[in-house]
Scaffold this motif. Sequence first.
Motif, PDB file in Angstrom:
ATOM      1  N   GLY A 175       0.907  -1.230  -0.068  1.00  0.00           N
ATOM      2  CA  GLY A 175      -0.039  -0.002   0.057  1.00  0.00           C
ATOM      3  C   GLY A 175       0.898   1.248  -0.135  1.00  0.00           C
ATOM      4  N   SER A 176       2.161   1.294  -0.386  1.00  0.00           N
ATOM      5  CA  SER A 176       3.184   2.280  -0.390  1.00  0.00           C
ATOM      6  C   SER A 176       2.531   3.348  -0.985  1.00  0.00           C
ATOM      7  N   LEU A 177       2.466   4.775  -0.547  1.00  0.00           N
ATOM      8  CA  LEU A 177       2.087   5.973  -1.618  1.00  0.00           C
ATOM      9  C   LEU A 177       2.916   5.821  -2.710  1.00  0.00           C
ATOM     10  N   ASN A 178       2.268   6.197  -3.905  1.00  0.00           N
ATOM     11  CA  ASN A 178       3.041   6.322  -4.913  1.00  0.00           C
ATOM     12  C   ASN A 178       3.703   5.008  -5.426  1.00  0.00           C
ATOM     13  N   ASP A 179       3.383   4.098  -4.787  1.00  0.00           N
ATOM     14  CA  ASP A 179       4.102   2.801  -5.301  1.00  0.00           C
ATOM     15  C   ASP A 179       5.628   2.525  -4.892  1.00  0.00           C
ATOM     16  N   ILE A 180       6.160   3.503  -3.834  1.00  0.00           N
ATOM     17  CA  ILE A 180       7.443   3.979  -3.390  1.00  0.00           C
ATOM     18  C   ILE A 180       8.011   2.709  -2.723  1.00  0.00           C
ATOM     19  N   ALA A 181       9.147   2.109  -3.295  1.00  0.00           N
ATOM     20  CA  ALA A 181      10.008   1.135  -2.657  1.00  0.00           C
ATOM     21  C   ALA A 181      11.046   1.526  -2.091  1.00  0.00           C
ATOM     22  N   GLY A 182      11.558   2.621  -2.525  1.00  0.00           N
ATOM     23  CA  GLY A 182      13.283   3.154  -2.351  1.00  0.00           C
ATOM     24  C   GLY A 182      13.221   4.278  -2.525  1.00  0.00           C
ATOM     25  N   ILE A 183      13.935   5.228  -1.401  1.00  0.00           N
ATOM     26  CA  ILE A 183      14.140   6.751  -1.605  1.00  0.00           C
ATOM     27  C   ILE A 183      15.286   6.834  -1.188  1.00  0.00           C
ATOM     28  N   THR A 184      16.203   8.184  -1.390  1.00  0.00           N
ATOM     29  CA  THR A 184      17.373   8.621  -1.069  1.00  0.00           C
ATOM     30  C   THR A 184      17.065   9.944  -0.204  1.00  0.00           C
TER      31      THR A 184
END
Length: 219
Positions: A175-184
């Motif tokens: 259910g991550s917002l904006n399909d986010i799986a990894g960020i810096t």
Amino acid sequence: MKSAVVVFPGLNRDRDMIAAIEKIGGTPPAIVWHKDAELPDVDLIVIPGGFSYGDALRPGAIAARSPIMDVIRERAERGVKVLGVCNGFQILTEAGMLPGVLMRNASLRFVCREIKLKVANANTAFSNRYADGQIIRCPIAHHDGNYFADAETLQSIEDNGQVVFRYAEGTNPNGSLNDIAGITNAAGNVLGLMPHPENLIEPEHGGEDGRGIFAGLLT
């Protein structure tokens, strides 16, 4: 490139991470215990996955307050690369080194399967072995991978190109917002990633899609 893997009580992917780093980089990483107050001089610091402190309070909440995190934060501010995978991602958000939080999966269930990732930004040290828009396979294993940030923070990380990987082709498992799986982070030298690229680096694993993340850092 010299690297270090930080170990907290309750982690269960540290050996997988150590093996991946040695196989791809050719040199075993230094192993650092969470209560240590010093780190060797390295170019890459990795916090692997698992369940530090049994996910007590919140996943990563206790580990984020371990002595080693002050050292990691200081090294990151100097430009050293930091990679946090799964629980490592949770620890980095709890430590304030990455924006947002990782909440319970929308299903309220632990998920363990393979998903697909889209490379949203190939212009980072962690993703430069891939192409923008490339779809790769990657395993996941988590209960609290639902990325959330307030609207202003979300817009900021999107505008700054801080989203590096997204769940693709309808495989968002949490259910991550904006399909986010990894960020810096804003500087681009700290990456938090929920999937486990260390578990897909060689044919014996069923593929090498995760290898590029380490190859860009270690070779």
